[in-house]
Design a protein around this motif. Structure first.
Motif, PDB file in Angstrom:
ATOM      1  N   TYR A 158       0.815  -1.215   0.000  1.00  0.00           N
ATOM      2  CA  TYR A 158       0.000   0.000   0.000  1.00  0.00           C
ATOM      3  C   TYR A 158       0.853   1.272   0.000  1.00  0.00           C
ATOM      4  O   TYR A 158       0.315   2.371   0.141  1.00  0.00           O
ATOM      5  CB  TYR A 158      -0.936   0.008   1.208  1.00  0.00           C
ATOM      6  N   TYR A 159       2.149   1.112  -0.178  1.00  0.00           N
ATOM      7  CA  TYR A 159       3.058   2.254  -0.105  1.00  0.00           C
ATOM      8  C   TYR A 159       2.642   3.369  -1.067  1.00  0.00           C
ATOM      9  O   TYR A 159       2.571   4.550  -0.694  1.00  0.00           O
ATOM     10  CB  TYR A 159       4.486   1.804  -0.413  1.00  0.00           C
ATOM     11  N   LYS A 160       2.339   3.027  -2.310  1.00  0.00           N
ATOM     12  CA  LYS A 160       2.031   4.047  -3.314  1.00  0.00           C
ATOM     13  C   LYS A 160       0.656   4.679  -3.116  1.00  0.00           C
ATOM     14  O   LYS A 160       0.357   5.696  -3.747  1.00  0.00           O
ATOM     15  CB  LYS A 160       2.144   3.447  -4.719  1.00  0.00           C
ATOM     16  N   GLU A 161      -0.167   4.096  -2.250  1.00  0.00           N
ATOM     17  CA  GLU A 161      -1.449   4.719  -1.920  1.00  0.00           C
ATOM     18  C   GLU A 161      -1.232   5.936  -1.010  1.00  0.00           C
ATOM     19  O   GLU A 161      -2.043   6.857  -0.992  1.00  0.00           O
ATOM     20  CB  GLU A 161      -2.361   3.713  -1.205  1.00  0.00           C
ATOM     21  N   VAL A 162      -0.142   5.909  -0.248  1.00  0.00           N
ATOM     22  CA  VAL A 162       0.150   6.976   0.717  1.00  0.00           C
ATOM     23  C   VAL A 162       1.200   7.934   0.193  1.00  0.00           C
ATOM     24  O   VAL A 162       1.031   9.159   0.235  1.00  0.00           O
ATOM     25  CB  VAL A 162       0.603   6.371   2.070  1.00  0.00           C
ATOM     26  N   TYR A 163       2.308   7.389  -0.308  1.00  0.00           N
ATOM     27  CA  TYR A 163       3.426   8.198  -0.797  1.00  0.00           C
ATOM     28  C   TYR A 163       3.299   8.305  -2.310  1.00  0.00           C
ATOM     29  O   TYR A 163       3.705   7.423  -3.050  1.00  0.00           O
ATOM     30  CB  TYR A 163       4.753   7.575  -0.365  1.00  0.00           C
ATOM     31  N   ARG A 164       2.709   9.421  -2.734  1.00  0.00           N
ATOM     32  CA  ARG A 164       2.330   9.606  -4.123  1.00  0.00           C
ATOM     33  C   ARG A 164       3.437  10.284  -4.915  1.00  0.00           C
ATOM     34  O   ARG A 164       4.416  10.776  -4.343  1.00  0.00           O
ATOM     35  CB  ARG A 164       1.034  10.431  -4.202  1.00  0.00           C
ATOM     36  N   PRO A 165       3.303  10.351  -6.252  1.00  0.00           N
ATOM     37  CA  PRO A 165       4.324  11.008  -7.077  1.00  0.00           C
ATOM     38  C   PRO A 165       4.534  12.472  -6.695  1.00  0.00           C
ATOM     39  O   PRO A 165       3.663  13.114  -6.094  1.00  0.00           O
ATOM     40  CB  PRO A 165       3.746  10.876  -8.499  1.00  0.00           C
ATOM     41  N   ALA A 166       5.706  12.994  -7.055  1.00  0.00           N
ATOM     42  CA  ALA A 166       6.089  14.392  -6.830  1.00  0.00           C
ATOM     43  C   ALA A 166       6.131  14.751  -5.345  1.00  0.00           C
ATOM     44  O   ALA A 166       5.913  15.909  -4.964  1.00  0.00           O
ATOM     45  CB  ALA A 166       5.141  15.344  -7.575  1.00  0.00           C
ATOM     46  N   GLY A 167       6.396  13.761  -4.490  1.00  0.00           N
ATOM     47  CA  GLY A 167       6.562  14.033  -3.073  1.00  0.00           C
ATOM     48  C   GLY A 167       5.273  14.250  -2.311  1.00  0.00           C
ATOM     49  O   GLY A 167       5.310  14.665  -1.149  1.00  0.00           O
ATOM     50  N   HIS A 168       4.136  13.975  -2.924  1.00  0.00           N
ATOM     51  CA  HIS A 168       2.857  14.177  -2.239  1.00  0.00           C
ATOM     52  C   HIS A 168       2.614  13.050  -1.244  1.00  0.00           C
ATOM     53  O   HIS A 168       2.825  11.877  -1.562  1.00  0.00           O
ATOM     54  CB  HIS A 168       1.722  14.226  -3.254  1.00  0.00           C
ATOM     55  N   ILE A 169       2.170  13.386  -0.038  1.00  0.00           N
ATOM     56  CA  ILE A 169       1.877  12.390   0.988  1.00  0.00           C
ATOM     57  C   ILE A 169       0.421  12.530   1.403  1.00  0.00           C
ATOM     58  O   ILE A 169      -0.023  13.588   1.825  1.00  0.00           O
ATOM     59  CB  ILE A 169       2.807  12.547   2.206  1.00  0.00           C
ATOM     60  N   GLN A 170      -0.304  11.445   1.264  1.00  0.00           N
ATOM     61  CA  GLN A 170      -1.748  11.454   1.428  1.00  0.00           C
ATOM     62  C   GLN A 170      -2.157  11.504   2.906  1.00  0.00           C
ATOM     63  O   GLN A 170      -1.397  11.115   3.800  1.00  0.00           O
ATOM     64  CB  GLN A 170      -2.324  10.189   0.772  1.00  0.00           C
ATOM     65  N   SER A 171      -3.373  11.974   3.173  1.00  0.00           N
ATOM     66  CA  SER A 171      -3.970  11.898   4.502  1.00  0.00           C
ATOM     67  C   SER A 171      -4.281  10.432   4.807  1.00  0.00           C
ATOM     68  O   SER A 171      -4.767   9.708   3.934  1.00  0.00           O
ATOM     69  CB  SER A 171      -5.259  12.711   4.553  1.00  0.00           C
ATOM     70  N   VAL A 172      -4.043  10.002   6.055  1.00  0.00           N
ATOM     71  CA  VAL A 172      -4.189   8.584   6.363  1.00  0.00           C
ATOM     72  C   VAL A 172      -5.081   8.339   7.570  1.00  0.00           C
ATOM     73  O   VAL A 172      -5.351   9.238   8.372  1.00  0.00           O
ATOM     74  CB  VAL A 172      -2.811   7.911   6.618  1.00  0.00           C
ATOM     75  N   ILE A 173      -5.508   7.081   7.681  1.00  0.00           N
ATOM     76  CA  ILE A 173      -6.264   6.587   8.830  1.00  0.00           C
ATOM     77  C   ILE A 173      -5.383   5.576   9.549  1.00  0.00           C
ATOM     78  O   ILE A 173      -4.810   4.675   8.921  1.00  0.00           O
ATOM     79  CB  ILE A 173      -7.571   5.902   8.376  1.00  0.00           C
ATOM     80  N   LEU A 174      -5.261   5.738  10.864  1.00  0.00           N
ATOM     81  CA  LEU A 174      -4.489   4.787  11.677  1.00  0.00           C
ATOM     82  C   LEU A 174      -5.426   3.931  12.513  1.00  0.00           C
ATOM     83  O   LEU A 174      -6.461   4.406  12.991  1.00  0.00           O
ATOM     84  CB  LEU A 174      -3.541   5.521  12.628  1.00  0.00           C
ATOM     85  N   TYR A 175      -5.022   2.686  12.716  1.00  0.00           N
ATOM     86  CA  TYR A 175      -5.670   1.805  13.681  1.00  0.00           C
ATOM     87  C   TYR A 175      -4.583   1.270  14.604  1.00  0.00           C
ATOM     88  O   TYR A 175      -3.733   0.489  14.191  1.00  0.00           O
ATOM     89  CB  TYR A 175      -6.399   0.658  12.983  1.00  0.00           C
ATOM     90  N   LYS A 176      -4.548   1.780  15.839  1.00  0.00           N
ATOM     91  CA  LYS A 176      -3.525   1.412  16.817  1.00  0.00           C
ATOM     92  C   LYS A 176      -2.116   1.576  16.242  1.00  0.00           C
ATOM     93  O   LYS A 176      -1.250   0.720  16.414  1.00  0.00           O
ATOM     94  CB  LYS A 176      -3.753  -0.010  17.318  1.00  0.00           C
ATOM     95  N   GLY A 177      -1.923   2.677  15.547  1.00  0.00           N
ATOM     96  CA  GLY A 177      -0.606   3.018  15.029  1.00  0.00           C
ATOM     97  C   GLY A 177      -0.292   2.489  13.646  1.00  0.00           C
ATOM     98  O   GLY A 177       0.726   2.871  13.058  1.00  0.00           O
ATOM     99  N   LYS A 178      -1.139   1.641  13.097  1.00  0.00           N
ATOM    100  CA  LYS A 178      -0.914   1.085  11.755  1.00  0.00           C
ATOM    101  C   LYS A 178      -1.743   1.860  10.736  1.00  0.00           C
ATOM    102  O   LYS A 178      -2.904   2.176  10.998  1.00  0.00           O
ATOM    103  CB  LYS A 178      -1.311  -0.394  11.714  1.00  0.00           C
ATOM    104  N   VAL A 179      -1.165   2.146   9.582  1.00  0.00           N
ATOM    105  CA  VAL A 179      -1.907   2.824   8.529  1.00  0.00           C
ATOM    106  C   VAL A 179      -2.831   1.808   7.870  1.00  0.00           C
ATOM    107  O   VAL A 179      -2.378   0.812   7.295  1.00  0.00           O
ATOM    108  CB  VAL A 179      -0.956   3.443   7.482  1.00  0.00           C
ATOM    109  N   ILE A 180      -4.143   2.063   7.933  1.00  0.00           N
ATOM    110  CA  ILE A 180      -5.119   1.104   7.383  1.00  0.00           C
ATOM    111  C   ILE A 180      -5.888   1.674   6.201  1.00  0.00           C
ATOM    112  O   ILE A 180      -6.690   0.970   5.592  1.00  0.00           O
ATOM    113  CB  ILE A 180      -6.117   0.656   8.457  1.00  0.00           C
ATOM    114  N   GLY A 181      -5.650   2.967   5.881  1.00  0.00           N
ATOM    115  CA  GLY A 181      -6.376   3.547   4.759  1.00  0.00           C
ATOM    116  C   GLY A 181      -6.024   5.000   4.567  1.00  0.00           C
ATOM    117  O   GLY A 181      -5.196   5.561   5.297  1.00  0.00           O
TER     118      GLY A 181
END
Length: 357
Positions: A293-316
């Protein structure tokens, strides 16, 4: 498989706890070594994920009235809000990186002589008080008697000569004029009695390393280089200065952190983090995110997406949405969750974006 204990401990050290922390905004920003402020509202949303009571108005007052916070370029050459008393540490630690590495792109557009001329003119304009980028450009063009392309490039939104002046310690951001940001001379804006700091950049970097470990440790020297943007060579020199104050295990360094504090705290079950949140920028190794799921969060051109955590883990990931009237956001979960957890995600989303002002 993610290391759940490591994710939980990292969330706690990042102040993503349950219940939320009850200390002040300034203390939070000090602990996190600043909050990246590339996207409007990100400081508020990052703080709201971690604190009980925080408002956008309070952030504005701390920035522009009390001046306990300051907005300027710091690590990685990016815009951050930091505490005012930390400004000397950041400036001293990071100035060599700007001069020797981060500003190399300017060599395509201007000579050192031209940068110095433009910088001197900018400071003359700011003698009259805070000014927007457009006001600065107009004043500099008048002082230098030119509208040459090199000058336009130096005053572009990428920073240019304004970044020169920021890393030299001469300017910071001032209060907004309408929707426009302004710049102001540091000596006119920040308190005169800022803490004394040795002018040795590596000594300042070693202090920043110690501070970093409080919120991001345990971490490798490559993690710190990734977070700060400085060269590994400089990190090694800084480490040498404070190695006696650190614990080392499996090439990871840490400060003497209270294990009791970690054991007595619980990570937030569900947390929403904004774009470019510091949680996602602290380590080269993304131990809280499954690789697929790396590319879902760390997008091209240095963009970093907003995320959802569940007990410290990125789940979405999440985005704002006018169509979703219940929560004000659209969510994309990476894998199916129990129905009750999904409902709690929606309930948390409603609370997160509610009452933004």
């Amino acid at each position: 498989m993610l290391d759940e204990d490591r994710c939980k401990q990292y969330a706690i050290r990042q102040k993503l706890t349950e219940p939320k922390e009850d200390f002040g905004l300034v203390q939070l920003i000090e602990h996190l070594c600043g909050i990246q402020d590339q996207v409007q509202g990100s400081v508020y949303l990052a703080a709201k994920a971690r604190l009980k009571n925080v408002t956008a108005d309070k952030i504005q007052k701390d920035l522009w009235e009390r001046r306990s916070l300051v907005r300027t370029w710091t690590v990685r050459g990016t815009m951050h809000v930091i505490i005012a008393s930390d400004w000397p540490m950041f400036r001293t630690a990071l100035r060599p990186e700007w001069e020797d590495r981060w500003s190399r792109y300017l060599q395509k557009y201007a000579t050192w002589k031209q940068r110095e001329l433009a910088a001197k003119a900018v400071l003359e304009v700011l003698d009259n008080g805070p000014a927007t980028r457009a006001e600065i450009q107009k004043g500099v063009e008048q002082l230098l008697g030119t509208k040459s392309e090199w000058l336009t490039n130096l005053l572009s939104p990428w920073g240019g000569v304004l970044k020169d002046l920021a890393y030299w310690g001469e300017i910071v951001h001032g209060p907004q004029k309408g929707s426009e940001v302004t710049f102001v001379k540091t000596k006119d804006w920040l308190p005169q009695r800022l803490p004394f700091l040795p002018e040795d950049p590596d000594a300042a970097l070693s202090q920043l390393f110690l501070r970093y470990l409080m919120a991001y440790g345990p971490a490798t020297i490559h993690d710190f280089a990734y977070w700060s943007g400085v060269s590994v060579v400089r990190v090694k020199r800084a480490l040498h200065l404070v190695k006696g104050q650190l614990r080392e295990s499996d090439h990871r360094y840490d400060v003497a952190f209270s294990m009791e504090e970690l054991e007595n705290a619980e990570p937030a079950e569900i947390a929403f983090l904004p774009k470019f949140d510091c949680y996602l920028l602290g380590h080269k190794e993304k131990f809280y995110l499954q690789q697929q799921y790396y590319k879902e969060v760390y997008r091209p051109a240095g963009h970093i997406q907003s995320v959802i955590l569940y007990k410290g883990k990125v789940i979405g990931v999440w985005t704002r949405s006018k169509k979703n009237r219940r929560s004000g956001m659209d969510t994309k979960l990476f894998s199916p969750l129990d129905a009750d957890i999904q409902e709690r995600v929606l309930e948390s989303a409603e609370r997160y974006l509610a009452h933004e002002h």
